[in-house]
Design an enzyme around this catalytic site. Structure first.
Site, PDB file in Angstrom:
ATOM      1  N   ASN A  56       3.335   4.596  -4.600  1.00 24.40           N
ATOM      2  CA  ASN A  56       3.598   5.578  -5.648  1.00 24.40           C
ATOM      3  C   ASN A  56       4.950   6.254  -5.522  1.00 24.40           C
ATOM      4  O   ASN A  56       5.538   6.693  -6.503  1.00 24.40           O
ATOM      5  CB  ASN A  56       2.514   6.667  -5.623  1.00 24.40           C
ATOM      6  CG  ASN A  56       1.255   6.221  -6.318  1.00 24.40           C
ATOM      7  OD1 ASN A  56       1.296   5.348  -7.177  1.00 24.40           O
ATOM      8  ND2 ASN A  56       0.134   6.808  -5.946  1.00 24.40           N
ATOM      9  N   SER A  57       5.420   6.382  -4.282  1.00 20.97           N
ATOM     10  CA  SER A  57       6.661   7.125  -4.056  1.00 20.97           C
ATOM     11  C   SER A  57       7.258   6.713  -2.719  1.00 20.97           C
ATOM     12  O   SER A  57       6.698   5.879  -1.999  1.00 20.97           O
ATOM     13  CB  SER A  57       6.376   8.642  -4.057  1.00 20.97           C
ATOM     14  OG  SER A  57       5.460   8.965  -3.019  1.00 20.97           O
ATOM     15  N   GLY A  58       8.405   7.308  -2.381  1.00 26.74           N
ATOM     16  CA  GLY A  58       8.997   7.120  -1.073  1.00 26.74           C
ATOM     17  C   GLY A  58       9.300   5.682  -0.736  1.00 26.74           C
ATOM     18  O   GLY A  58       9.780   4.900  -1.561  1.00 26.74           O
ATOM     19  N   THR A 110       0.855  -1.191   0.000  1.00 24.86           N
ATOM     20  CA  THR A 110       0.000   0.000   0.000  1.00 24.86           C
ATOM     21  C   THR A 110       0.887   1.235   0.000  1.00 24.86           C
ATOM     22  O   THR A 110       1.946   1.267   0.614  1.00 24.86           O
ATOM     23  CB  THR A 110      -0.929   0.026   1.225  1.00 24.86           C
ATOM     24  OG1 THR A 110      -0.162   0.175   2.423  1.00 24.86           O
ATOM     25  CG2 THR A 110      -1.768  -1.245   1.304  1.00 24.86           C
ATOM     26  N   GLY A 111       0.437   2.264  -0.724  1.00 28.12           N
ATOM     27  CA  GLY A 111       1.217   3.493  -0.796  1.00 28.12           C
ATOM     28  C   GLY A 111       2.512   3.331  -1.559  1.00 28.12           C
ATOM     29  O   GLY A 111       3.563   3.776  -1.106  1.00 28.12           O
ATOM     30  N   TYR A 149      -1.566  11.186  15.092  1.00 29.99           N
ATOM     31  CA  TYR A 149      -0.649  10.365  14.308  1.00 29.99           C
ATOM     32  C   TYR A 149       0.054   9.361  15.214  1.00 29.99           C
ATOM     33  O   TYR A 149       0.198   8.185  14.882  1.00 29.99           O
ATOM     34  CB  TYR A 149       0.379  11.245  13.605  1.00 29.99           C
ATOM     35  CG  TYR A 149       1.354  10.456  12.758  1.00 29.99           C
ATOM     36  CD1 TYR A 149       0.975   9.983  11.511  1.00 29.99           C
ATOM     37  CD2 TYR A 149       2.642  10.188  13.216  1.00 29.99           C
ATOM     38  CE1 TYR A 149       1.857   9.249  10.729  1.00 29.99           C
ATOM     39  CE2 TYR A 149       3.530   9.453  12.439  1.00 29.99           C
ATOM     40  CZ  TYR A 149       3.136   8.998  11.207  1.00 29.99           C
ATOM     41  OH  TYR A 149       4.005   8.261  10.441  1.00 29.99           O
TER      42      TYR A 149
END
Length: 324
Positions: free
Chosen positions: A37-39, A34-35, A215
């Site tokens: 796209n980048s990093g 998941t996530g 967070y």
């Protein structure tokens, strides 16, 4: 719901600092990140792809960016099939649709890397999810927990398939937590506040404290979830990991919205780990056979640093008031 596939042949590209020496062949395996796209997510996919798994699924909200990422990766790693799965972790309906699509399309799932995150220590006040929950907790914990629950049939099927084939039942779920869980509310997760909207924008510092606390408690929830999941499903190998304080493009986004973050960015960037270094812990947890299921790892292979609050909450919820 969108799935975009790219298939090509092998590549020998590698970085000077990789986790190659820690990872055996991933031939035939299916991975979801998941996530991606980048990093950290994108870099993790690149590391996985070097070892030629059968499929890598990139679960993302922005299909256009995800498809661009897949196009780029497929040119570098042509033997792996890359699939983009449309999913918004802030929407429970979107997660259900994504899980249904995956279960219809895939026959196995060997590694589930729950990498995506919302918010951070310097983020603007968080938004609410589409279902009315505080944004960081809704995405970081609730969204990932629901996704894992919905994918459990294929995870357990993969365990059984491995055993029937005479292989090690080696199915990993990795939850990317954070050492910032140490800053969660002293009494643990504030369930009574999970549907509370952020303070009005005029209360700048109140909003920052609100975002930071939420967070932190979402990362505490990630760690507790990993431990509980390991207890409920001993067939799986589950780990929560801290990736370190990493230079990712989220810092640029934060700086655009936060004057203090913008002024301090040059100094903070110098003290942060690279993305390549930042993925080492989660890559190890996703592939190593030395994992103690349910543990929290603050560095590669370093366990036992789960904070006192997390240990207390877990043992009280599962075994009464005694600590172990």
């Amino acid at each position: 719901m969108g799935i975009f596939n790219r298939k090509h042949r092998s590549s020998s590209s590698s970085s000077s600092r990789s986790s190659d020496h820690r990872m055996s062949s991933l031939s035939g395996k299916v991975i979801m990140v998941t996530g991606g796209n980048s990093g950290l997510g994108k870099q993790s996919i690149m590391e996985f792809a070097k070892h030629e798994p059968a499929e890598i699924w990139l679960a993302a909200r922005d299909l256009h960016r995800a498809d661009q990422t897949v196009f780029e990766l497929s040119r570098q790693f042509p033997t792996t099939e890359f699939n983009v799965l449309e999913m918004d972790l802030a929407s429970l309906d979107s997660i259900r649709d994504a899980a249904e699509t995956f279960l219809y399309s895939a026959r196995r799932l060997d590694v589930l890397l729950l990498n995506a995150r919302a918010g951070g220590s310097s983020s603007p006040p968080p938004s609410m999810t589409r279902d009315g929950y505080e944004g960081a907790f809704g995405v970081n914990h609730m969204g990932h927990a629901l996704l894992t629950k919905l994918l459990m049939p294929v995870l357990l099927h993969t365990v059984r398939h491995n055993r029937n084939g005479g292989c090690v039942a080696d199915v990993h779920v990795v939850v990317v937590s954070s050492v910032l869980m140490n800053h969660a509310p002293r009494r643990g997760i504030r369930f009574d506040k999970l549907k509370a909207p952020p303070p009005p924008n005029r209360y700048y510092f109140s909003g920052r404290r609100f975002a930071f606390r939420n967070y932190a408690q979402s990362k505490l929830a990630n760690t507790l979830f990993a431990r509980r999941l390991a207890r409920e499903y001993p067939q799986l190998t589950v780990a929560a990991v801290h990736p370190g304080i990493v230079r990712t493009n989220i810092m640029g986004v934060i700086a655009r919205h936060d004057v203090l973050a913008k002024l301090g960015r040059p100094i903070s960037q110098a003290c942060m780990a690279s993305v390549q270094d930042g993925i080492q812990n989660q890559m190890w947890a996703a592939t190593s056979q030395d994992i103690i299921s349910g543990e929290y790892y603050s560095h590669v292979g370093v366990k036992g640093r789960m904070n006192k609050l997390a240990r207390t909450i877990f043992w009280q919820r599962n075994y009464g008031n005694g600590l172990r």
